[in-house]
Design an enzyme around this catalytic site. Structure first.
Site, PDB file in Angstrom:
ATOM      1  N   ASP A 188      34.607 -16.397  -3.420  1.00  0.00           N
ATOM      2  CA  ASP A 188      34.548 -14.931  -3.342  1.00  0.00           C
ATOM      3  C   ASP A 188      35.433 -14.364  -2.228  1.00  0.00           C
ATOM      4  O   ASP A 188      36.225 -13.457  -2.471  1.00  0.00           O
ATOM      5  CB  ASP A 188      33.101 -14.451  -3.102  1.00  0.00           C
ATOM      6  N   ASP A 238      22.050  -9.089   2.601  1.00  0.00           N
ATOM      7  CA  ASP A 238      23.081  -9.364   3.600  1.00  0.00           C
ATOM      8  C   ASP A 238      24.086  -8.233   3.748  1.00  0.00           C
ATOM      9  O   ASP A 238      24.558  -7.954   4.845  1.00  0.00           O
ATOM     10  CB  ASP A 238      23.785 -10.685   3.276  1.00  0.00           C
TER      11      ASP A 238
HETATM   12  N1  ARG Z   1      16.806 -14.247   0.979  1.00  0.00           N
HETATM   13  C1  ARG Z   1      17.381 -14.552   2.233  1.00  0.00           C
HETATM   14  C2  ARG Z   1      17.623 -13.322   3.039  1.00  0.00           C
HETATM   15  O1  ARG Z   1      17.652 -12.249   2.510  1.00  0.00           O
HETATM   16  C3  ARG Z   1      18.646 -15.376   2.098  1.00  0.00           C
HETATM   17  C4  ARG Z   1      19.780 -14.695   1.383  1.00  0.00           C
HETATM   18  C5  ARG Z   1      21.019 -15.548   1.182  1.00  0.00           C
HETATM   19  N2  ARG Z   1      20.744 -16.687   0.374  1.00  0.00           N
HETATM   20  C6  ARG Z   1      21.655 -17.463  -0.204  1.00  0.00           C
HETATM   21  N3  ARG Z   1      21.211 -18.499  -0.845  1.00  0.00           N
HETATM   22  N4  ARG Z   1      22.925 -17.250  -0.126  1.00  0.00           N
HETATM   23  O2  ARG Z   1      17.789 -13.414   4.218  1.00  0.00           O
END
Ligand code: ARG
Length: 390
Positions: free
Chosen positions: A13, A121
């Protein structure tokens, strides 16, 4: 030329994002933040330059991550919805700090990242970036571009000579750092399906873990872990050591359905052996040295703290005020806790502190008893009085 600082991971990405941003007329400067994710940063750097990045910063922020993020969160026993030790969530505001620092240095007006449009994120990275660099503008290529599928993104990459890893991509989406691993997608998207063994990246399956338990004694100074089995460690060293022992004994797995900030429920599994061990030990030490009212009050603060971290409000006045409160509560959180790691379980077997509030004389049922039972009678009468007169 407009300059953009891109949070680069080396994956598909963000690699495609370099090309995409260049086509939109940007000079692209990549930034990689090392938070202990065991990755080949120099290979990623070469790749970014090959695709067209004008510069690549590799910043080792592991120490900062431990001292300014992980340990404060540990003092706060921060776990979102009681199960997730926030490894991913804690790393985003630190990445944002670094992006903003570089943007200032490079006089760039834009920050870009590779977060998807439906996760937490994007919120964390952008909120922190906007708070710390208020004149910066954010670009989120993944929210804007229109690849119908991963295959079409790969096709685009190949067409533009963007290296695509030959190795078969893991069916899972992973986020890895020193504090833990977050794992989602693939079969995990059905919350009724048991996570297959191959979804776990570092922990041994409890059924294959050693038949003899490991004992780990952790020493804390004012809420911060400093030694394992009488040996002093740096923060990073200590976390790595506990990750290894825990993983070997199948400790640190969790499987949860969580409430994302963006309003959906998602299923994710986590591996965080060091966090699991340290949280158990730290809470136990607090149970020994904090009085009841402080301990109970702190629990409410901990939940709020965890939410703020999860919601991307690390850089907020409330979070900073809560840190002051939490730090104050840690004055007496020094001592030792021993845990037994055995086939996936992590249980405290011993605790000790010079500040212990436990008094054997008061607690004992033996002849050494000093507790004045006569006082109990009056205490109970007054305790029940308001309810009795109703
Ligand atoms: N659910 C977790 C959070 O919001 C992790 C998100 C990222 N997870 C991933 N497998 N890329 O902090």
């Amino acid at each position: 030329m407009k300059k953009v600082i891109l949070a680069y991971s080396g994956g598909l990405d963000t690699s495609v994002a370099i090309k995409w941003l260049k086509d939109k007329g940007f000079e692209v400067i990549c930034c990689m933040v090392d938070m202990g994710q065991v990755k080949d940063f120099s290979a990623a750097k070469k790749k970014a330059v090959k695709i067209g990045a004008s510069k690549v910063y590799i910043i080792d922020a592991s120490d900062e991550f431990v001292n300014d993020y992980i340990f404060p969160a540990l003092k706060a026993n921060a776990a979102y919805e009681d199960k997730y030790f926030l490894a991913t969530a804690l790393s985003r505001p630190l990445i944002a700090e670094k992006l903003v620092e570089i943007a200032k240095k490079e006089k760039a007006q834009f920050i870009a990242h590779g977060c998807t449009g439906k996760g937490n994120d994007q919120v964390r990275l952008e909120a922190s970036s906007l708070i710390l660099g208020k004149d910066l503008k954010i670009i989120a290529p993944l929210r804007e571009w229109n690849f119908a599928s991963r295959e079409s993104e790969i096709k685009y990459a190949k067409m533009h000579n963007i290296p695509v890893e030959a190795t078969k991509k893991s069916p899972y989406s992973l986020d890895v750092n020193l504090w833990g691993i977050s794992i989602e997608c693939g079969v995990l998207e059905d919350p009724a399906v048991e996570p297959p063994e191959d979804a776990y990246q570092i922990t041994k399956s409890p059924k294959d873990a050693p038949n003899t338990p490991a004992y780990v004694k952790i020493e804390f100074k004012k809420g911060i872990p400093v030694a394992i089995n009488n040996k002093k460690y740096s923060g990073i060293g200590l976390i790595n050591k506990l990750t290894d022992i825990g993983a070997k004994h199948g400790v640190g797995r969790s499987d949860m359905v969580e409430n994302r900030l963006v309003g959906i429920k998602s299923r994710e599994i986590y591996e965080a052996p060091a966090a699991t061990i340290l949280h158990a030990a730290h809470k136990e030490l607090e149970a020994l040295v904090l009085d009841r009212e402080l301990l109970h009050f702190k629990k409410g603060i901990e939940q709020k703290y965890s939410e703020l971290v999860y919601y991307g409000l690390w850089h907020s006045p409330l979070k900073s005020a809560l840190d002051s409160f939490i730090n104050k509560t840690q004055d007496k959180v020094s001592g030792e806790v021993t845990l037994k790691l055995y086939k996936g379980s992590c249980s405290v077997v011993s605790r000790k502190s010079p500040h212990s509030l436990y008094s054997e004389e008061l607690a004992t049922y033996s002849s050494k008893d000093k507790f004045d039972k006569k006082l109990a009678e009056g205490f109970i009468k007054i305790w029940a009085m308001p309810y009795k007169s109703r």
